[in-house]
Design an enzyme around this catalytic site. Sequence first.
Site, PDB file in Angstrom:
ATOM      1  N   CYS A   2       0.833  -1.200   0.000  1.00 47.25           N
ATOM      2  CA  CYS A   2       0.000   0.000   0.000  1.00 47.25           C
ATOM      3  C   CYS A   2       0.871   1.254   0.000  1.00 47.25           C
ATOM      4  O   CYS A   2       1.988   1.255   0.504  1.00 47.25           O
ATOM      5  CB  CYS A   2      -0.874   0.045   1.247  1.00 47.25           C
ATOM      6  SG  CYS A   2      -1.873  -1.413   1.444  1.00 47.25           S
ATOM      7  N   LYS A 483      18.461 -18.617 -10.167  1.00 46.18           N
ATOM      8  CA  LYS A 483      18.646 -17.165 -10.057  1.00 46.18           C
ATOM      9  C   LYS A 483      19.770 -16.718 -10.978  1.00 46.18           C
ATOM     10  O   LYS A 483      19.650 -15.742 -11.704  1.00 46.18           O
ATOM     11  CB  LYS A 483      19.000 -16.747  -8.615  1.00 46.18           C
ATOM     12  CG  LYS A 483      17.897 -16.750  -7.607  1.00 46.18           C
ATOM     13  CD  LYS A 483      16.873 -15.653  -7.728  1.00 46.18           C
ATOM     14  CE  LYS A 483      15.768 -15.987  -8.658  1.00 46.18           C
ATOM     15  NZ  LYS A 483      14.691 -16.825  -8.284  1.00 46.18           N
TER      16      LYS A 483
HETATM   17  O1  M6R Z   1       3.834 -16.608  -9.871  1.00 52.27           O
HETATM   18  P1  M6R Z   1       4.405 -17.988  -9.694  1.00 52.27           P
HETATM   19  O2  M6R Z   1       5.089 -18.182  -8.393  1.00 52.27           O
HETATM   20  O3  M6R Z   1       3.407 -19.064  -9.978  1.00 52.27           O
HETATM   21  O4  M6R Z   1       5.526 -18.083 -10.826  1.00 52.27           O
HETATM   22  C1  M6R Z   1       6.235 -19.257 -11.044  1.00 52.27           C
HETATM   23  C2  M6R Z   1       7.447 -19.023 -11.876  1.00 52.27           C
HETATM   24  O5  M6R Z   1       7.105 -18.495 -13.128  1.00 52.27           O
HETATM   25  C3  M6R Z   1       8.446 -18.081 -11.207  1.00 52.27           C
HETATM   26  O6  M6R Z   1       8.802 -18.532  -9.932  1.00 52.27           O
HETATM   27  C4  M6R Z   1       9.725 -17.942 -12.056  1.00 52.27           C
HETATM   28  O7  M6R Z   1      10.409 -19.146 -12.077  1.00 52.27           O
HETATM   29  C5  M6R Z   1      10.616 -16.811 -11.523  1.00 52.27           C
HETATM   30  N1  M6R Z   1      11.005 -15.941 -12.593  1.00 52.27           N
HETATM   31  C6  M6R Z   1      11.883 -17.293 -10.938  1.00 52.27           C
HETATM   32  O8  M6R Z   1      12.656 -16.253 -10.434  1.00 52.27           O
END
Ligand code: M6R
Length: 606
Positions: A2, A483
């Site tokens: 917020c 990462k």
């Molecule tokens: O929104 P979500 O957690 O469902 O997304 C899943 C993946 O797309 C997301 O964790 C993706 O792997 C990230 N870019 C990783 O850093």
Amino acid sequence: MCGIVGYIGKKEAFNILIDALKKLEYRGYDSAGIAVWNKGKIEVIRQKGKVDELKELALSKGIKGTMGIAHTRWATHGIPSERNAHPHRAKDIVVVHNGIIENYMELKQRLKKEGHKFTSDTDTEVIPHLISNYLEKGHDFIDAVRLAACELKGSYAIGVIREKDRTMIAAKKESPLIVGVIDGESIIASDIPAVLDMTNKIIFLEDNDIAIFNETGFKILDIEGNTVERTIHTIKWTGAMAQKGGYKHFMLKEIFEQPIAITDTLIGRVKEDKGEIELDDLKLPDLRKIKKIWMVACGTSYHACLIGKYMFESNLKIPVEVDIASEFRYRDPIINKEHMLILVSQSGETADTIAAMKEGKNKNAYVLSICNVLGSTLARDAHGVIFTHAGPEIGVASTKAFTTQITVLFMLMLFAGKRLGLFNTRQLQEKIGELRKIPHKIQEVLNNAENIEEMARKYMTYKDFLYIGRGINYPSVMEGALKLKEISYIHAEAYAAGEMKHGPIALIDENFPVVVLSPIDTTYQKTCSNIEEVLARRGKVLLFTDTTEHEMAQRVESTFVMPKTIYELQPIISAIPLQLLAYYIANLLGTDVDQPRNLAKSVTVE
Ligand code: M6R
């Protein structure tokens, strides 16, 4: 997260408040609202949607006045909607709030008994009612706000106005609130970008400060009502820098926000003294009848599930199967009504995870989602939901969402363990006690971020990295490797350390750095042997451990020591240096860290 703003002065408050709100849009929000004071009347306008839409609506109503407050809401209690949007009103008191009021249910029940009527599902609405209640008991406006603040547990930054008084009051505890200092007028906001167009002279209010603004200027009181002095700082940031809180990228800002994101996720849910976890009125089925748990997700959220499996199986003795959501439904998984499906997602909108939810529901499993976005599909359509209160995550690479997901899985495991009679109060108190120390331990890692930056400088030119770990550290290194690859475009792969001899060891030479996660746990000695194997092949080892006495520390090229915690919580601590390593390497290489090529924040297509 917020955003709040407030203005008092001689100019039209409406334009100033809308401009300031727009500067806070980067924080993410789902609804917005404004209240403007004009000759003893306050007009409140709020709605679901964007600030531009709010502006249109307010203009069509001819809103006018020289004092007001406004808000962008990121829903935490109650879905995004007009009735839950701020400002909230009780009689002639109007309030905007950022934070979470931990004891709002208790206060609401008490106020209801005294005749107060509530119209929203928010925690915030108790604040104007509480202030109004003190006014009814004969206190003046300032005292009423101060006494109300004394009763609030949790975190808050609030802006308050009253019809009968041309005074604006602000108060803060554990949520940021700043004052822009200008001659003859005052502006408050939850973040610096909102005020930079008007002034670069800023006061950072401190916890328990109450700031009172009127025609003649302002004063700041402490919670006991004594006047306090606060330093005026001169800010030299540009607008763009200010949105990122002075950090170069949102990802770095979000990495550094993890202590507060986890604190917010714990607020109101962990009762260390009683050894209890409360999960937002979650109604789980009879856990004694659950024969199997499925955890399904994508990307980083999938790694959180793998960590969940280690936690759940070792503590609850219920078999857990973890699946990648894009694979799950195509293999016709054997699911029945004695199964529970846990879906983990930051956005709550990942297409494959939504499809997995449908698969689970069609096969009569109980479906629970763990999401960060209120009102998202997974939050709405699952049988039950637990929110991570990480606040909006803007960088594509998931950081604070990941560590808050692990936090929620740990709380859920304790909650289930208690229901199943597997933990006694003392054991729960100990585990909750460890959990509560996590934000502080993350801060310790963050305080040593420059050591990781140094490491990044040393290894940034390598083209391939291997990440290894055992047990619960294995999903942690999977996340570390993800990462690095997603933001630096460097090839990085993760293996369970014990698998090295079954193939990847063939890759090791002096050009293949190996990141090893090796805290002191049951597999410590085995991981030491894996480090030996790497060193024997002239491999370079970057060691991440929780002891200054690691037996391999003198023989490897680089070591980073993290604070100790319990086995199940180690992945939260380990995530931080691995996120920082990836970030600093990517930053040194000059990639687009917040929006890496080919990636989207939310993958809404299959
Ligand atoms: O929104 P979500 O957690 O469902 O997304 C899943 C993946 O797309 C997301 O964790 C993706 O792997 C990230 N870019 C990783 O850093």
